[in-house]
Write an enzyme that holds these catalytic residues in place. Structure first.
Site, PDB file in Angstrom:
ATOM      1  N   THR A 194      18.066  36.492 -22.436  1.00 13.42           N
ATOM      2  CA  THR A 194      19.396  36.790 -22.962  1.00 13.42           C
ATOM      3  C   THR A 194      19.855  38.163 -22.504  1.00 13.42           C
ATOM      4  OG1 THR A 194      20.635  37.226 -24.985  1.00 13.42           O
ATOM      5  CG2 THR A 194      18.279  37.545 -25.101  1.00 13.42           C
ATOM      6  N   ARG A 195      21.121  38.246 -22.134  1.00  5.64           N
ATOM      7  CA  ARG A 195      21.679  39.525 -21.702  1.00  5.64           C
ATOM      8  C   ARG A 195      21.832  40.480 -22.876  1.00  5.64           C
ATOM      9  NH1 ARG A 195      27.827  39.666 -19.932  1.00  5.64           N
ATOM     10  NH2 ARG A 195      27.949  39.501 -22.193  1.00  5.64           N
ATOM     11  N   ASN A 196      22.124  39.914 -24.048  1.00  2.00           N
ATOM     12  CA  ASN A 196      22.419  40.715 -25.237  1.00  2.00           C
ATOM     13  C   ASN A 196      21.309  40.581 -26.273  1.00  2.00           C
ATOM     14  OD1 ASN A 196      25.076  41.331 -24.252  1.00  2.00           O
ATOM     15  ND2 ASN A 196      25.688  39.257 -24.879  1.00  2.00           N
TER      16      ASN A 196
END
Length: 224
Positions: A194-196
């Site tokens: 996940t990027r976040n």
């Protein structure tokens, strides 16, 4: 302990020298010309060093670079979607078949490179094929305008990894991750990159997915 799937490309590359070699190589590094790495290049060096970019064992040479741009493959046909290169400004101090020391922004020596290739590259070609645009509002296109005109490639002997002070207990190498997954004793892995930071929906999704296949949950947040 379970046997995991083999690493991508068949081998997990590790480029760190042994503690016994390090002292002599650090002394040798002080006699060499230096190239100072950008934060991006230092991150790439770290991933090369610990096997995060396996099967790469160096910054890409011209053949891997060009086929990567054109076909998203290494020269040997292995899928690899984005070039990993070391761009520099051309210099009279850089010569083939010589050694240089790669240093971080604070001048700490990170690795010794034996220069096998010095080759020019086309920034517009890179932007079109990797970012899909020449628009300078794209962050990668904006960044690459500051990159040097030539790429370096060659054998790497990594002396130290870049130093980090945050999330130290979570910064696991691929070998450490594989060891933990094998020790968990489950044949399946549910991996989520996940990027976040995870949202509540992500949490629910992963909490349901892993038990549904009797698997181990691997969270890999980029958070760049």
């Amino acid at each position: 302990m379970l046997t995991l799937n083999p690493p991508y490309g068949g081998a997990l590359r590790t480029l760190l020298v042994s503690p016994e070699e390090r002292a002599d190589l650090l002394a040798h590094a002080n006699t060499l010309n230096s190239v100072q790495l950008s934060p991006r290049a230092a991150c790439d060096l770290e991933l090369l060093a610990v096997g995060g970019f396996s099967p790469l064992d160096r910054f890409m040479g011209a053949a891997d670079y060009q086929r990567g741009l054109d076909e998203m493959r290494l020269a040997d046909g292995t899928l690899f979607s984005i070039p990993v290169t070391l761009p520099v400004t051309a210099s009279d101090a850089l010569h083939l078949d010589t050694e240089i020391v790669l240093r971080d922004e604070k001048n700490n020596p990170l690795a010794i490179m034996t220069l096998d290739e010095i080759y020019a590259w086309d920034k517009e070609d890179f932007a079109r094929k990797v970012a899909g645009t020449l628009d300078s509002r794209h962050p990668l296109v904006a960044e690459l305008t500051r990159w040097g005109s030539h790429n370096l490639s060659g054998r790497l002997r990594v002396l130290h990894l870049p130093r980090h002070y945050d999330f130290v207990e979570l910064r696991l190498t691929p070998a450490q991750v594989r060891s933990r997954l094998a020790a968990a004793g489950r044949a399946r892995v549910v991996a989520f990159q996940t990027r976040n930071p995870l949202h509540r929906a992500h949490e629910e999704l992963t909490n349901r997915a892993a038990p549904s296949v009797d698997g181990t949950l691997l969270l890999h947040p980029v958070v760049g």
